[in-house]
Design an enzyme around this catalytic site. Structure first.
Site, short mmCIF file in Angstrom:
data_model
loop_
_atom_site.label_atom_id
_atom_site.label_comp_id
_atom_site.label_asym_id
_atom_site.label_seq_id
_atom_site.Cartn_x
_atom_site.Cartn_y
_atom_site.Cartn_z
N LYS A 142 1.87 -6.64 6.71
CA LYS A 142 0.82 -5.65 6.80
C LYS A 142 0.02 -5.63 5.49
O LYS A 142 0.53 -6.14 4.50
CB LYS A 142 1.39 -4.27 7.11
CG LYS A 142 2.58 -3.86 6.23
CD LYS A 142 2.26 -2.83 5.21
CE LYS A 142 2.08 -3.37 3.83
NZ LYS A 142 2.21 -2.41 2.77
N HIS A 172 8.07 -2.91 7.48
CA HIS A 172 9.48 -2.83 7.11
C HIS A 172 10.08 -1.45 7.28
O HIS A 172 11.29 -1.31 7.36
CB HIS A 172 9.71 -3.39 5.69
CG HIS A 172 9.37 -2.44 4.59
ND1 HIS A 172 8.11 -2.26 4.13
CD2 HIS A 172 10.15 -1.62 3.85
CE1 HIS A 172 8.12 -1.38 3.15
NE2 HIS A 172 9.34 -0.97 2.96
N LYS A 176 14.27 0.08 8.55
CA LYS A 176 15.15 0.92 7.75
C LYS A 176 16.18 1.58 8.66
O LYS A 176 15.82 2.14 9.69
CB LYS A 176 14.34 2.01 7.03
CG LYS A 176 13.48 1.48 5.88
CD LYS A 176 12.78 2.64 5.20
CE LYS A 176 11.78 2.19 4.16
NZ LYS A 176 12.36 1.77 2.89
N GLU A 210 5.65 8.39 -4.17
CA GLU A 210 6.32 7.35 -4.96
C GLU A 210 6.02 7.56 -6.43
O GLU A 210 4.92 8.01 -6.78
CB GLU A 210 5.82 5.96 -4.55
CG GLU A 210 6.16 5.59 -3.12
CD GLU A 210 5.68 4.19 -2.77
OE1 GLU A 210 6.50 3.27 -2.83
OE2 GLU A 210 4.49 4.02 -2.47
N ASP A 229 -2.47 0.72 2.90
CA ASP A 229 -1.18 0.19 2.45
C ASP A 229 -0.02 0.93 3.11
O ASP A 229 1.00 0.33 3.44
CB ASP A 229 -1.10 0.34 0.92
CG ASP A 229 0.15 -0.28 0.32
OD1 ASP A 229 0.54 -1.38 0.77
OD2 ASP A 229 0.75 0.32 -0.60
N HIS A 234 3.12 2.15 7.64
CA HIS A 234 4.46 2.74 7.69
C HIS A 234 4.51 4.16 8.24
O HIS A 234 5.34 4.49 9.07
CB HIS A 234 5.06 2.77 6.28
CG HIS A 234 5.05 1.45 5.59
ND1 HIS A 234 5.29 0.27 6.24
CD2 HIS A 234 4.85 1.13 4.29
CE1 HIS A 234 5.24 -0.72 5.35
NE2 HIS A 234 4.96 -0.23 4.17
N LYS A 320 0.94 7.03 -5.27
CA LYS A 320 1.63 6.39 -6.39
C LYS A 320 1.61 7.33 -7.59
O LYS A 320 0.74 8.20 -7.69
CB LYS A 320 0.91 5.09 -6.79
CG LYS A 320 0.72 4.11 -5.65
CD LYS A 320 2.03 3.57 -5.11
CE LYS A 320 1.80 2.49 -4.07
NZ LYS A 320 2.89 2.35 -3.13
C1 BG6 Z 1 5.04 -1.40 0.80
C2 BG6 Z 1 3.79 -0.95 0.10
O1 BG6 Z 1 4.75 -1.87 2.07
O2 BG6 Z 1 5.94 -0.31 0.88
C3 BG6 Z 1 4.13 -0.43 -1.27
O3 BG6 Z 1 2.88 -2.05 0.01
C4 BG6 Z 1 5.18 0.64 -1.20
O4 BG6 Z 1 2.95 0.05 -1.91
C5 BG6 Z 1 6.36 0.16 -0.37
O5 BG6 Z 1 5.59 0.94 -2.51
C6 BG6 Z 1 7.36 1.27 -0.13
O6 BG6 Z 1 8.45 0.75 0.55
P1 BG6 Z 1 9.91 1.27 0.28
O7 BG6 Z 1 10.77 0.54 1.25
O8 BG6 Z 1 10.21 0.97 -1.15
O9 BG6 Z 1 9.84 2.74 0.54
#
Ligand code: BG6
Length: 475
Positions: A142, A172, A176, A210, A229, A234, A320
């Site tokens: 993605k 992804h 999880k 994050e 992103d 997600h 972020k």
């Molecule tokens: C990624 C994003 O797909 O997912 C990132 O590009 C983000 O910006 C990350 O930090 C977060 O994934 P996870 O699994 O660490 O929560």
């Protein structure tokens, strides 16, 4: 177990490869889930096979959550190959051939495109020219496109080369364990599903702040931003698991159909329901325009226009450089219509009852409600029942999300992958926001985002930061 697999990794020296893919592939081998693996890395960087192996070792040392012996590393390292992108298709073809020496005709070839959206199609064409398409599978990272028109164009060009059954569009978050547990929680129990709708639920928050900064990824991020992103990818996928109707079977077509029904019912995202932010200091990063309007933070309200969810707002937030790293889904239940408890009892004072899913690798679920404090009178306090994977004996068997999804792709299982239709619909509902994004507002690193987030959710409040911490597991 997959017998023999060659993974051709595009973007092999990038951030994702370093953090997740190389350590993850090694873990699959060590766990015995791939018997014979070869990896052909390729990237724009000037690496040799030797420097690529050193890169992979550094990645594993820094990011693997497991220990390896020198012997295990040695066995893995000799299965790593590298083809320079500027060597063109001839070098790619020759390297794949070299990597696959000794493998049978039945071995699986998996292309993993860990490249920005604008580079994806070039790679697909290269694979076609190198005659590496037949019988292979392809994982696409993605964001899939950058808006509806580009996603449609990408899908149609992709279909000129790959058949839909060969394509695995990865998100992804769907791999999880904690996300999958939402399905178990909702559909394996008779207890929760009856209250899972507008009559009992006031609102839902999907909150993924994050603490990470963007120093290493500013180049990619500047053209992407938090919405593309994280949200259209997600957070929306998690929303679909939370909101979908019970699928008729645990198999790709049924799950996809129920998720797509949710996406079809989401009302287009209105710019007035969105707060965009940018952390102070972002514009100073290399690769970022000094007057950049890219958002590093986004919070929004959306609604699902169906019988189950009519009138229940979903609040999504991510960004972020925020105060804490969390990944939670918080379901806020309606409060009782009346209270018999005396004034000062504390009823309702700590917000509504909540069901909270923590999507961290060590997944947790908590149900909070009011209970009576022991002693005379009637003092109420928020208490909770909590479940944590770490308290079970299962913790060691968790596969990291990418590992799980790569394993599924190698086995041809599409259940946890996104589809062209679903993604195109998500871009469609995003269009009003993409066409007229509200201004980006600065926020201080270490905060929870711009102040406007409070107006967005009022009269409700953001669940984070938690008033009560998760209980520690050793108590
Ligand atoms: C990624 C994003 O797909 O997912 C990132 O590009 C983000 O910006 C990350 O930090 C977060 O994934 P996870 O699994 O660490 O929560």
């Amino acid at each position: 177990m997959a017998e023999q697999t060659t993974v051709i990794l595009f973007g092999a020296t990038g951030d994702l490869s370093r953090r997740k893919l190389l350590p993850g592939l090694l873990h699959l081998v060590l766990a015995g889930l791939i018997q014979e693996l070869r990896i052909v890395g390729t990237s724009l960087e000037d690496y040799t096979e030797e420097t690529f192996r050193e890169f992979a070792l550094r990645a594993v040392k820094e990011f693997a959550t497991f220990e390896i012996t020198d012997e295990q590393w040695g066995n893995f390292a000799k299965r790593l190959y590298f083809a320079r992108s500027d060597g063109g298709i001839d070098e790619l073809k020759a390297t794949v051939k070299r990597a696959e020496e000794g493998l049978s005709d039945q071995s699986m070839r998996l292309h993993y495109l860990s490249v920005p959206p604008k580079a994806a199609l070039t790679v697909v064409k290269e694979l076609e020219a190198a005659d590496l398409v037949e019988g292979s599978r392809i994982i696409m990272e993605k964001p899939f496109g950058t808006d509806l028109a580009s996603a449609v164009a990408l899908n149609s060009s992709l279909h000129e080369v790959f058949d839909e059954s060969q394509i695995f569009r990865i998100d992804h978050f769907l791999g999880k364990e904690a996300a999958l547990n939402i399905l178990a929680f909702r559909f394996a129990n008779g207890l929760f599903e009856p209250i899972w709708h507008r009559h009992f639920i006031d609102h839902i928050q999907i909150d993924v702040p994050e603490t990470l900064a963007l120093d290493d990824r500013a180049g990619f991020y500047e053209a992407t931003g938090a919405y593309r992103d994280m949200v259209v990818t997600h957070l929306m996928q998690v929303l679909a698991f939370t909101a979908m109707e019970p699928p008729s079977a645990l198999e790709p077509a049924s799950i996809t159909e129920e998720k797509n029904k949710v996406f079809r019912s989401i009302k287009p995202i209105q710019p007035s329901d969105v707060v965009r932010g940018q952390y102070v200091g972002y514009r100073d990063l290399d690769g970022v325009a000094r007057d950049s309007e890219t958002e590093t933070f986004i919070a929004l309200r959306c609604e699902i226009d169906n019988w189950r969810w009519a009138g229940v707002p979903f609040f999504l937030r991510t960004g972020k450089q925020l105060a804490e790293g969390q990944r939670i889904i918080s379901i806020a239940f309606k409060e009782p219509p009346q209270s018999m408890f005396p004034e000062g009892s504390g009823v309702g004072q700590q917000g509504p009852d909540h069901l909270t899913f923590d999507l961290a690798d060590a997944a947790k679920v908590s149900l909070s409600f009011y209970g009576k404090r022991p002693g005379p009178g009637f003092r109420l306090d928020k208490v909770s029942m909590q479940f944590s994977v770490e308290e079970t004996g299962w913790a060691g068997s968790v596969l990291e999300a990418y590992e799980r999804l790569i394993y599924d792709a190698i086995h041809g299982d599409h259940t946890l992958f996104t589809t062209a239709e679903g993604l195109e619909r998500l871009w469609e509902i995003s269009q009003p926001l993409l066409d007229s994004p509200p201004p980006v507002r600065p926020y201080a690193p270490g905060s929870w985002g711009p102040n406007q987030i409070h107006q967005l959710i009022a009269p409700r409040t953001w669940r984070l930061p938690f008033e009560r911490r998760w209980r520690s597991t050793n108590r």
